[in-house]
Design an enzyme around this catalytic site. Structure first.
Site, short mmCIF file in Angstrom:
data_model
loop_
_atom_site.label_atom_id
_atom_site.label_comp_id
_atom_site.label_asym_id
_atom_site.label_seq_id
_atom_site.Cartn_x
_atom_site.Cartn_y
_atom_site.Cartn_z
N ASP A 101 0.85 -1.18 -0.02
CA ASP A 101 0.13 0.13 -0.13
C ASP A 101 0.89 1.23 0.10
OD1 ASP A 101 -2.15 -1.60 0.12
OD2 ASP A 101 -2.24 -1.36 2.31
N1 URA Z 1 -1.31 -5.93 4.09
C1 URA Z 1 -1.53 -4.63 3.70
O1 URA Z 1 -2.88 -4.32 4.55
N2 URA Z 1 -1.04 -3.64 3.25
C2 URA Z 1 0.02 -3.92 2.62
O2 URA Z 1 0.76 -3.09 1.92
C3 URA Z 1 0.54 -5.13 2.82
C4 URA Z 1 0.10 -6.25 3.36
#
Ligand code: URA
Length: 234
Positions: A101
């Site tokens: 993310d």
């Molecule tokens: N899980 C999440 O919620 N975000 C990420 O970036 C990776 C795993």
């Protein structure tokens, strides 16, 4: 392969600049100046561009410590991408192996090896991914067993068994979590199922690869040959 394509593939500059430099006699092949951008070269010719020998590398592999605020993509109209951070040469064919993310930090692999990407990211491979997370809320011991057995996260996600290690528990808790899958916002959603918010998320490991602690956020390095071998063995 054409001389200008060879140099462009290696990201020494853009195609127009490369052609100009070739025409201006700034490029040699096996010690001879070549002024024709379309001159045919093979991968074992010695190509010198502006005084620098340019070896042809078909595939490159980097690990980056992704900072917050950049997107896991090759290109984006608005936001800076992880590939923009690889500035040693401007190869055009790089992409991230998977996604984090925008606000997640830590280990991300970047390459141009489509076959490896395909294998590593195929759902059936279930590469383990380990994260450090800071959680707004008290993470109780009984959550460890729930994570271990797998649970229904929401209407569209049934989490497979995962490993939750509680580092500290309090108003803000710190945990390490290893998942074998990688659904959209997976870890955030897993904690949301317990009414808790992930306030910091950092990936530490991807399969056999561990984030190099010497890399500051935004820094990257090539994978070593043993790291690459371990990745290809998965
Ligand atoms: N899980 C999440 O919620 N975000 C990420 O970036 C990776 C795993």
């Amino acid at each position: 392969m054409r001389l200008d394509k060879y140099l462009s593939d290696m990201g020494v500059s853009n195609r127009n600049e490369i052609k100009k430099n070739i025409r201006h006699g700034k490029v040699s092949v096996n010690g001879q100046t070549v002024k024709d951008p379309g001159f045919h070269v093979s991968l074992d010719d010695q190509i010198v561009y502006l005084g620098e020998t340019i070896l042809y590398e078909e595939y490159v592999y980097y690990m980056i410590n992704k900072p917050a605020g950049v997107v896991s993509a090759s290109m984006d109209k608005k936001a800076k991408t992880v590939v923009d951070l690889i500035d040693e040469r401007s190869r055009k064919d790089l992409f991230p192996l998977g996604r984090l993310d925008k606000d997640t930090v830590g280990l991300l692999l970047i390459s141009n090896d489509g076959l490896l990407a395909h294998r590593l990211l195929a759902p059936k491979f279930h590469v383990d991914k380990t994260y450090f997370a800071r959680i707004d809320g008290v993470v109780e011991d009984d959550m460890v067993a729930k994570f271990a057995s797998g649970f229904k996260v929401d209407d569209s996600l049934e989490a497979l068994p995962s490993k939750l290690k509680i580092i500290s528990s309090g108003q803000i808790s710190e945990v390490e979590i290893t998942i074998h899958e990688g659904k959209f916002h997976q870890i955030k959603r897993m904690f949301e199922a317990f009414d808790m918010k992930v306030i910091y998320l950092k990936r530490l490991e991807f399969g056999p690869i561990k984030l190099d602690e010497n890399l500051e956020e935004g820094q990257y390095r090539r994978l070593t040959s043993s790291e690459l071998e371990s990745l290809k063995k998965i």
